[in-house]
Design a protein around this motif. Structure first.
Motif, mmCIF file in Angstrom:
data_model
loop_
_atom_site.group_PDB
_atom_site.id
_atom_site.type_symbol
_atom_site.label_atom_id
_atom_site.label_comp_id
_atom_site.label_asym_id
_atom_site.label_seq_id
_atom_site.Cartn_x
_atom_site.Cartn_y
_atom_site.Cartn_z
ATOM 1 N N SER A 27 43.159 48.650 40.009
ATOM 2 C CA SER A 27 41.755 48.953 40.256
ATOM 3 C C SER A 27 41.518 49.734 41.533
ATOM 4 O O SER A 27 40.522 50.441 41.647
ATOM 5 N N GLY A 28 42.386 49.568 42.518
ATOM 6 C CA GLY A 28 42.168 50.192 43.808
ATOM 7 C C GLY A 28 41.154 49.449 44.660
ATOM 8 O O GLY A 28 40.791 49.884 45.736
ATOM 9 N N LYS A 29 40.686 48.298 44.180
ATOM 10 C CA LYS A 29 39.709 47.486 44.906
ATOM 11 C C LYS A 29 40.422 46.429 45.728
ATOM 12 O O LYS A 29 41.531 46.022 45.408
ATOM 13 N N SER A 34 37.083 42.423 43.694
ATOM 14 C CA SER A 34 37.531 42.479 42.310
ATOM 15 C C SER A 34 36.980 41.312 41.511
ATOM 16 O O SER A 34 36.764 40.227 42.054
ATOM 17 N N CYS A 35 36.757 41.524 40.252
ATOM 18 C CA CYS A 35 36.332 40.480 39.312
ATOM 19 C C CYS A 35 35.082 39.725 39.775
ATOM 20 O O CYS A 35 35.077 38.496 39.839
ATOM 21 N N HIS A 63 39.392 33.454 36.491
ATOM 22 C CA HIS A 63 39.313 34.357 37.641
ATOM 23 C C HIS A 63 40.711 34.805 38.070
ATOM 24 O O HIS A 63 40.925 35.986 38.351
ATOM 25 N N LYS A 64 41.656 33.883 38.065
ATOM 26 C CA LYS A 64 43.033 34.242 38.412
ATOM 27 C C LYS A 64 43.596 35.262 37.427
ATOM 28 O O LYS A 64 44.270 36.213 37.819
ATOM 29 N N SER A 69 45.142 40.855 36.208
ATOM 30 C CA SER A 69 44.969 42.074 35.411
ATOM 31 C C SER A 69 44.636 43.292 36.290
ATOM 32 O O SER A 69 44.853 44.420 35.888
ATOM 33 N N GLU A 70 44.114 43.028 37.493
ATOM 34 C CA GLU A 70 43.810 44.096 38.446
ATOM 35 C C GLU A 70 45.026 44.464 39.285
ATOM 36 O O GLU A 70 44.976 45.396 40.084
#
Length: 75
Positions: A27-29, A34-35, A63-64, A69-70
């Protein structure tokens, strides 16, 4: 008559991301950004019911999974 500033100091803004946090590969976040949907649901549940609540445990795992996934390595 003094020269006071009305802007909040950066140290009091705990919700901002810091530059020392890891960035997700996909994601680059930063992890804190994130999420947001799963993070908000998880936080609300834990505040209301505690971390040991069965529903909260499910939301924590969701959430984990989202963070993984990111591209983050979470336990």
């Amino acid at each position: 008559m003094g020269n006071s500033s009305s802007t909040p100091s950066p140290a009091t803004e705990e919700t901002k991301c810091t530059s020392t946090q890891k960035v997700g590969i996909k994601s680059g976040k930063k992890i804190c950004c994130s999420c947001p949907e799963t993070k908000q649901a998880r936080d609300a549940c834990v505040l209301a019911n505690g971390e040991e609540d069965a529903e909260c445990k499910k939301l924590i795992e969701l959430h984990k999974e989202c963070l993984r996934s990111e591209g983050f390595d979470v336990k």
